[in-house]
Scaffold this motif. Structure first.
Motif, mmCIF file in Angstrom:
data_model
loop_
_atom_site.group_PDB
_atom_site.id
_atom_site.type_symbol
_atom_site.label_atom_id
_atom_site.label_comp_id
_atom_site.label_asym_id
_atom_site.label_seq_id
_atom_site.Cartn_x
_atom_site.Cartn_y
_atom_site.Cartn_z
ATOM 1 N N SER A 25 0.916 -1.543 0.245
ATOM 2 C CA SER A 25 -0.025 0.311 -0.247
ATOM 3 C C SER A 25 0.699 1.575 -0.349
ATOM 4 C CB SER A 25 -1.049 -0.581 1.070
ATOM 5 O OG SER A 25 -1.587 -1.176 0.961
ATOM 6 N N ALA A 26 1.521 1.198 0.924
ATOM 7 C CA ALA A 26 3.145 2.245 0.827
ATOM 8 C C ALA A 26 3.596 3.030 -0.926
ATOM 9 C CB ALA A 26 4.073 2.090 2.181
ATOM 10 N N ILE A 27 4.133 1.363 -1.081
ATOM 11 C CA ILE A 27 4.500 1.978 -2.763
ATOM 12 C C ILE A 27 3.560 2.390 -3.380
ATOM 13 C CG2 ILE A 27 5.243 0.324 -4.549
ATOM 14 C CD1 ILE A 27 6.326 -1.422 -3.063
ATOM 15 N N LEU A 28 2.499 1.686 -3.461
ATOM 16 C CA LEU A 28 1.449 2.080 -3.983
ATOM 17 C C LEU A 28 1.113 4.106 -4.182
ATOM 18 C CD1 LEU A 28 -2.148 0.726 -5.412
ATOM 19 C CD2 LEU A 28 -2.737 2.580 -4.307
ATOM 20 N N ARG A 29 0.552 4.266 -2.944
ATOM 21 C CA ARG A 29 0.457 5.435 -2.346
ATOM 22 C C ARG A 29 2.101 6.269 -3.112
ATOM 23 N NH1 ARG A 29 -1.331 2.912 2.089
ATOM 24 N NH2 ARG A 29 0.585 3.852 3.293
ATOM 25 N N ARG A 30 2.782 5.771 -3.181
ATOM 26 C CA ARG A 30 4.246 7.208 -2.933
ATOM 27 C C ARG A 30 4.174 6.942 -4.549
ATOM 28 N NH1 ARG A 30 9.886 5.835 -3.765
ATOM 29 N NH2 ARG A 30 9.102 3.438 -3.100
ATOM 30 N N THR A 31 3.758 6.257 -5.363
ATOM 31 C CA THR A 31 4.108 6.061 -6.995
ATOM 32 C C THR A 31 2.802 6.679 -7.326
ATOM 33 O OG1 THR A 31 4.978 3.284 -6.551
ATOM 34 C CG2 THR A 31 4.353 4.326 -8.627
ATOM 35 N N LEU A 51 9.278 4.743 13.487
ATOM 36 C CA LEU A 51 8.478 5.947 12.615
ATOM 37 C C LEU A 51 6.952 5.053 12.907
ATOM 38 C CD1 LEU A 51 11.448 7.440 10.302
ATOM 39 C CD2 LEU A 51 9.744 8.442 12.184
ATOM 40 N N ALA A 52 7.434 4.219 12.776
ATOM 41 C CA ALA A 52 5.562 3.743 12.584
ATOM 42 C C ALA A 52 5.181 3.865 11.577
ATOM 43 C CB ALA A 52 4.591 4.426 13.619
ATOM 44 N N THR A 53 5.535 3.618 10.100
ATOM 45 C CA THR A 53 5.990 3.619 8.459
ATOM 46 C C THR A 53 6.669 1.871 8.442
ATOM 47 O OG1 THR A 53 5.917 4.888 6.859
ATOM 48 C CG2 THR A 53 8.229 4.485 8.006
ATOM 49 N N THR A 54 6.642 1.751 6.989
ATOM 50 C CA THR A 54 6.650 0.862 6.790
ATOM 51 C C THR A 54 8.387 1.689 6.198
ATOM 52 O OG1 THR A 54 6.107 1.378 3.962
ATOM 53 C CG2 THR A 54 4.908 -0.251 5.808
ATOM 54 N N LYS A 55 9.072 1.004 5.110
ATOM 55 C CA LYS A 55 10.294 1.593 4.651
ATOM 56 C C LYS A 55 10.122 2.068 3.405
ATOM 57 C CE LYS A 55 11.783 -3.251 2.793
ATOM 58 N NZ LYS A 55 13.447 -4.421 2.757
ATOM 59 N N TYR A 56 8.981 1.778 2.657
ATOM 60 C CA TYR A 56 8.109 2.274 1.438
ATOM 61 C C TYR A 56 7.681 3.781 1.638
ATOM 62 C CZ TYR A 56 9.631 -2.477 -0.025
ATOM 63 O OH TYR A 56 10.327 -3.315 -0.609
ATOM 64 N N ASP A 57 7.271 3.932 2.777
ATOM 65 C CA ASP A 57 6.459 5.328 2.931
ATOM 66 C C ASP A 57 7.547 6.169 2.707
ATOM 67 O OD1 ASP A 57 3.537 4.298 3.826
ATOM 68 O OD2 ASP A 57 4.743 3.995 5.760
ATOM 69 N N ARG A 58 6.468 7.437 2.730
ATOM 70 C CA ARG A 58 7.053 8.731 2.332
ATOM 71 C C ARG A 58 8.192 9.137 3.313
ATOM 72 N NH1 ARG A 58 3.658 13.283 -0.311
ATOM 73 N NH2 ARG A 58 6.124 14.505 -0.382
ATOM 74 N N VAL A 59 9.279 10.061 4.032
ATOM 75 C CA VAL A 59 9.343 9.790 4.846
ATOM 76 C C VAL A 59 8.756 10.890 5.489
ATOM 77 C CG1 VAL A 59 11.650 11.931 5.659
ATOM 78 C CG2 VAL A 59 11.480 10.326 3.651
ATOM 79 N N PRO A 60 8.798 10.813 7.032
ATOM 80 C CA PRO A 60 8.249 11.889 7.950
ATOM 81 C C PRO A 60 8.466 13.317 8.490
ATOM 82 C CG PRO A 60 8.045 9.901 8.198
ATOM 83 C CD PRO A 60 8.598 10.017 8.026
ATOM 84 N N ASP A 61 7.691 14.280 8.853
ATOM 85 C CA ASP A 61 8.618 15.435 8.927
ATOM 86 C C ASP A 61 9.547 15.768 9.759
ATOM 87 O OD1 ASP A 61 7.481 15.761 11.415
ATOM 88 O OD2 ASP A 61 6.068 17.046 10.555
ATOM 89 N N ALA A 62 10.464 16.735 9.689
ATOM 90 C CA ALA A 62 11.518 16.382 11.150
ATOM 91 C C ALA A 62 11.054 16.288 12.127
ATOM 92 C CB ALA A 62 12.200 18.163 10.564
ATOM 93 N N PRO A 63 9.926 17.484 13.226
ATOM 94 C CA PRO A 63 9.845 16.550 14.278
ATOM 95 C C PRO A 63 9.893 15.430 14.577
ATOM 96 C CG PRO A 63 8.819 18.309 13.405
ATOM 97 C CD PRO A 63 9.210 18.027 12.811
#
Length: 588
Positions: free
Chosen positions: A415-421, A455-467
């Protein structure tokens, strides 16, 4: 009961072959309408090599078995020729009996009956009294082969004495007969008949080494039962050397015997007849009521695995992680579109929810446009005809890039790859993935994976904000042991050195140092050497924006710190450096 009407299909529950209920199939067996289950999970878990189960863990397993509906379980207490029982056996028996659960606990012991010739280390009467005093209410002497006719006669006299003592003490006796497949059947039946007529309430017959085929087991049970009083309960205990323990247990049930089983096939060697396999086969394929709460099967399986430390094999029938895993494109698509209650079951015979399990899907090395579209819809995205092949290719490429087992994408990763793509296609931007960024910033792969998880994400997600990045990195570094932190420091340059694990990033961070006067750089190297001599680990400072003199001052002041204070400062510096690198690489 799952199949009271002996049908091939029960909507929402199972779908099997109607051939199971051909008249010639049903006429060939005499399955009862209801069969009790004899559970050996506790004793078999204790026998399983390397298990880590605590006494509290055994009690938790027993509690889970009660939730399942098990009423009869077995334990062993061995003397093994000593004057005292094995401490582990005794402690387990006491823990289960003292838990006061609604379980009938059958306690077998080798001290209760000999072979009619050789003396035992203590008297059987004393052994039984000790068991009863500890709380045992069902005791099980084992009838072993007697070496000759005189010994057999004496053995039967000793058995009669035991049965009389049992009546006197108010306890029940069952009889265990090990290695049944290797014994003279006539002698076995003769002694079994004697025991049953003397008051034994059940005869537990064990094929201890899987010596009999399922067909033989069936005929053996038929012959055995024909030679003992009608109505005497008989159980069959089958091991799994040929992978036939479940089949042997079912063959025994077809002749009216009780199956002796253990959850997850727990036992020594190759395992034992699996409770979950025997029970579900009886309930679904044969329409036999076991009286158990089938929806608890997966739960009990997990409890046994967690408490014993022995994972369920992935390809294990019914409870293995692959049992309800869908990876073929059509199956994965059906799992996405139809969800957990899909009926007929997706490439399976039973709806997993029935046994307390669930369907899982993964994106494997084979895919389809239809699967891609199903994933997009599940994520609330409608793909254009030009977007669909691009998304599918991105998912396939990510799968192909995986070199280790398992080569698949979990649903959240896909799902993360799909959304990022899709974001990239629709915004025209090339969006970084968190896995790529963190791997570039953090040389230690284990720490990198921990940061991604934090980060509560997968390695395919976009990077969260700096904080969010700063908080996640700080949390991971704070949880490192002191030794692990010091090991991590070796991935950073010593001041004055070039290269390192991430030379490009180090050069950017140390720009202020490289632009400092040579005298200041020399002073910094001297301060760093004094620091390492003082504390025994490499100095680390978040150097971005600082020149050589400022960093040398930090290290010189640190020489007055104790090691605890300096490790705390170092831990914060490492977190600041790694978070700064991740943020720098994202361009945020």
């Amino acid at each position: 009961m799952l199949n009271p009407d002996h049908v091939a299909s029960r909507p929402g529950v199972f779908s099997i072959s109607q051939n199971n209920f051909w008249e010639e199939v049903r006429a060939a067996a005499t399955f009862p309408t209801r069969i009790p289950i004899l559970d050996s999970t506790l004793r078999k878990t204790s026998f399983t090599a390397g298990n880590r189960t605590s006494l509290a863990g055994f009690v938790r397993i027993a509690e889970a078995l009660v939730e399942l509906g098990i009423t009869d379980t077995c334990l062993n207490v061995t003397w093994s020729g000593d004057t005292q029982p094995t401490p582990q056996d005794w402690a387990l028996m006491k823990a289960i009996l003292d838990a006061d659960l609604p379980l009938r606990v059958n306690v077998w012991s080798d001290i209760l009956l000999g072979n009619g010739r050789d003396p035992l280390p203590i008297s059987p009467r004393e052994g039984m009294e000790r068991l009863v005093e500890a709380g045992a209410r069902i005791v099980a002497p084992g009838i072993v082969p007697a070496p000759d006719a005189d010994a057999e006669k004496r053995q039967m006299e000793q058995l009669d004495e035991h049965l009389a003592w049992a009546r006197e003490l108010g306890v029940t006796t069952t009889i265990t007969m090990a290695q049944a497949g290797m014994r003279d059947v006539d002698q076995l039946v003769r002694t079994a008949d004697h025991a049953a007529r003397g008051g034994a309430t059940r005869l537990d017959v064990m094929d201890s080494f899987s010596t009999m085929s399922p067909e033989t087991v069936r005929r053996f049970v038929r012959r055995f039962r024909a030679g003992i009083p009608e109505g005497t309960a008989v159980s069959i205990h089958a091991h799994n050397e040929f992978g036939l323990a479940t089949a042997a247990a079912l063959a025994a049930v077809a002749e009216g015997a009780i199956p002796d089983v253990s959850m997850n096939s727990m036992s020594y060697r190759c395992g034992f007849a699996a409770l979950e396999e025997v029970v579900l086969a009886l309930e679904v394929l044969y329409g036999v009521d076991t009286g158990l709460n089938i929806e608890k099967l997966a739960h009990v399986s997990r409890v046994v695995a967690e408490e014993s430390g022995l994972p369920v094999p992935q390809l294990k029938a019914l409870t293995g992680s692959y049992a309800h895993l869908k990876h073929m494109p059509g199956d994965a698509e059906a799992a996405i579109r139809q969800g957990q209650g899909a009926y007929p079951p997706i490439s399976h015979l039973i709806v997993p929810e029935v046994m307390g399990s669930h369907v899982e899907w993964v994106w494997g090395c084979a895919s389809s446009n239809s699967l891609t579209d199903a994933l997009a819809i599940a994520n609330g995205i409608e793909l254009g005809s030009d977007e669909l092949p691009v998304v599918r290719r991105a998912l396939d490429d990510a799968t192909a890039a995986i070199t280790d087992y398992p080569r698949w994408l979990r649903p959240e990763e896909a799902s993360a790859i799909l959304r990022r793509t899709v974001d990239s296609l629709r915004t025209g931007e090339s969006l970084p993935a968190i896995g790529e960024i963190v791997a570039e910033a953090v040389a230690d792969a284990t720490v990198a994976e921990a940061i991604i998880a934090a980060l509560a994400t997968t390695k395919y997600d976009r990077v969260p904000d700096a904080p969010a990045v700063e908080a996640a990195v700080a949390r991971v570094i704070a949880e490192l042991s002191t030794g692990r932190l010091i090991d991590l420091l070796d991935g950073f340059n010593r001041f004055g050195e070039r290269g390192g694990a991430r030379p490009g990033l180090s050069a950017k961070e140390e720009k202020g140092i490289s632009e400092s006067e040579e005298s200041a750089r020399t002073a910094l190297v001297a301060a760093a050497e004094a620091y390492e001599a003082r504390f025994g680990f490499r100095p680390v400072v978040a150097a971005r924006g600082l020149d050589a003199a400022a960093i040398a001052e930090v290290l010189t002041r640190a020489l007055d710190h104790d090691a605890t204070t300096e490790l705390h400062r170092t831990r914060k510096a490492v977190a600041d450096i790694l978070a700064g690198r991740i943020i720098l690489l994202t361009g945020k």
